[in-house]
Design an enzyme around this catalytic site. Sequence first.
Site, PDB file in Angstrom:
ATOM      1  N   GLU A   2     -23.921   1.509  24.384  1.00  0.00           N
ATOM      2  CA  GLU A   2     -24.368   2.149  23.161  1.00  0.00           C
ATOM      3  C   GLU A   2     -23.191   2.101  22.194  1.00  0.00           C
ATOM      4  O   GLU A   2     -22.087   2.512  22.562  1.00  0.00           O
ATOM      5  CB  GLU A   2     -24.768   3.609  23.439  1.00  0.00           C
TER       6      GLU A   2
ATOM      7  N   ARG B  39     -19.733   5.237  39.211  1.00  0.00           N
ATOM      8  CA  ARG B  39     -18.846   5.066  38.054  1.00  0.00           C
ATOM      9  C   ARG B  39     -17.404   4.936  38.507  1.00  0.00           C
ATOM     10  O   ARG B  39     -17.007   5.492  39.523  1.00  0.00           O
ATOM     11  CB  ARG B  39     -18.909   6.304  37.147  1.00  0.00           C
TER      12      ARG B  39
ATOM     13  N   LYS C 173     -16.790   8.486  26.549  1.00  0.00           N
ATOM     14  CA  LYS C 173     -16.633   8.159  25.137  1.00  0.00           C
ATOM     15  C   LYS C 173     -16.576   9.412  24.276  1.00  0.00           C
ATOM     16  O   LYS C 173     -15.856   9.455  23.283  1.00  0.00           O
ATOM     17  CB  LYS C 173     -17.797   7.269  24.676  1.00  0.00           C
TER      18      LYS C 173
END
Length: 553
Positions: free
Chosen positions: A34, A260, A270
């Site tokens: 994104e 992750r 982020k």
Amino acid sequence: MTDTEKPINFIQQVINADLEAGAVDRVITRFPPEPNGYLHIGHAKSICVNFGLAEQYGGGCNLRFDDTNPEKEDEEYVNAIIEDVRWLGFKWQGDICYASNYFDQLYSWAQYLINKNLAYVCELNAEDMRAYRGTLTEAGKNSPFRERPAAESLALLEQMKTGEIDEGRMTLRAKIDMASANINMRDPVMYRIKKMPHQRTGDTWNIYPSYDFAHGQEDSIEGVSHSICTLEFAANRPLYEWFVGNLPLPSQPRQYEFGRLNLNYTVTSKRKLKQLVDEQHVEGWDDPRMPTISGLRRRGVSAAAIREFCDSLAVAKTDGVVDMAQFEHFIRDDLNSNARRAMCVINPLLVTLSNYPAGTGEEFVVPGHPNRDDLGERSLSFAHQIYIDRNDFSEDTTLSRKKFKRLVIGDYVRLRSAYIIRADEVITDASGNITEIIGSIVPDTVGADAPEGIKARGVIHWVSAADSADCTVKIYGRLFIKAAPDAGEESFLEHINPQSLQVITGCKAERGLAAAVAGDHYQFEREGYFTRDSKSSDLVFNCTIGLRDNWKA
Ligand code: ATP
Ligand code: MG
């Protein structure tokens, strides 16, 4: 795969089985960021997995921007992400993809679901929707709008799209099961009203699709065979499959989740990285202390080191925290093999060589790297006055030769690739600080052993005083002093290392370094690995990493 010794991971097992069964003929993956921030080391792991699998199986990997939320997205991020993926050395197949390219198609699929009695426009506000949703232990309740006729939902959806309905007043929801044990299946939102222009579609849309309604359909449009994401999406998988199963899609992608990558002493979110930037705890997204790809690049970490580090980690079904030291090991290893050697005196102390006449000089040609001929040679200029590092000199003649392998008054040391010298006298200023050393060379000792009776304590680096480049050196510590800065109740910002940046001006580098280019790597002998800073027009070097691990927690 070339390294056949490596055991295959669970995704490779799935792919092998799919290929064998003929369920898939070409492996297509995608990396779907994104564009709401810069990529970080965790994304690098995902990039290596997705592009790596495509490469290994002779398939393709798409770079797809999941740009479904204009609120937080920006063209700056899109460009930075493209640059980072390219710099890491990966090539996506075809053109760059954007979720926003599929907005029309997604909209007509939403209409399709309404017509199939599988979606409806709901007028519950956010608070009521939450109350109706139930909890982990309690079933939810059906929305009072759930049974409205399809024609009504279609008309309202169109009004939502054209901007006739206020934000927050309505949503489009999938009609699944308000009693599902999986909360994601309790009539999830497919479209929300957001009266906000989109960086690519402008004012066309006043509604934007949810991640869940968009992602599987995007995968299908692109023919993605294996849609690989991180574990937090495991509970969304039934919903992914529900949309894929209920829509007339061109292909049937499947979702797989892996753990992750997290690193200690930093944060890989982020949102938190953006906070560090916005609140100016760092210079920007590419601050060399940031775990972003652009920060690591500016710091001097090579793409190969990042890739090798990521490939060394398991593709597992659990999230993990990897020790920063493990990453640093790969960084150092790569630089040791690939960085050119150079000399830079960080705390210069002038040495005047009384028996080497002023106005004379020599050039010593030395290798760029001790065992890499391909890295060429460099020329060091020697002269009457040189600089050595202050830390390489002592007046304390009682220091043992074993402990202090540097220059001591009255004793000898070898200058790297040059003469053996002796320190004869110290010159001090009014307050007693040493300002200069008067010394002398031992003749005929360049590339030759010391004569009988002379023994150099060690080898130190140096530069010519007149023929050197003034530079600034920036030395970075870890950004956080706590291994898990974001694990506690308190803000992660409380654990910022106040001493993470040390700026040292007035350093003296060997002449050739004046032409250093950002992205070229150097080992400053006895100091560490450095690269030229890409943002500063002055000669500034960022310390990528020290020569050895001397971090003390
Ligand atoms: P963040 O939490 O930093 O915002 P994200 O998952 O929201 O990360 P996306 O832009 O959606 O960021 O991520 C793109 C892809 O990278 C996704 O497939 C995501 O699963 C993957 N990814 C993100 N962070 C990590 C990580 N730490 N380790 C491995 N993969 C990751
Ligand atoms: Mg995400």
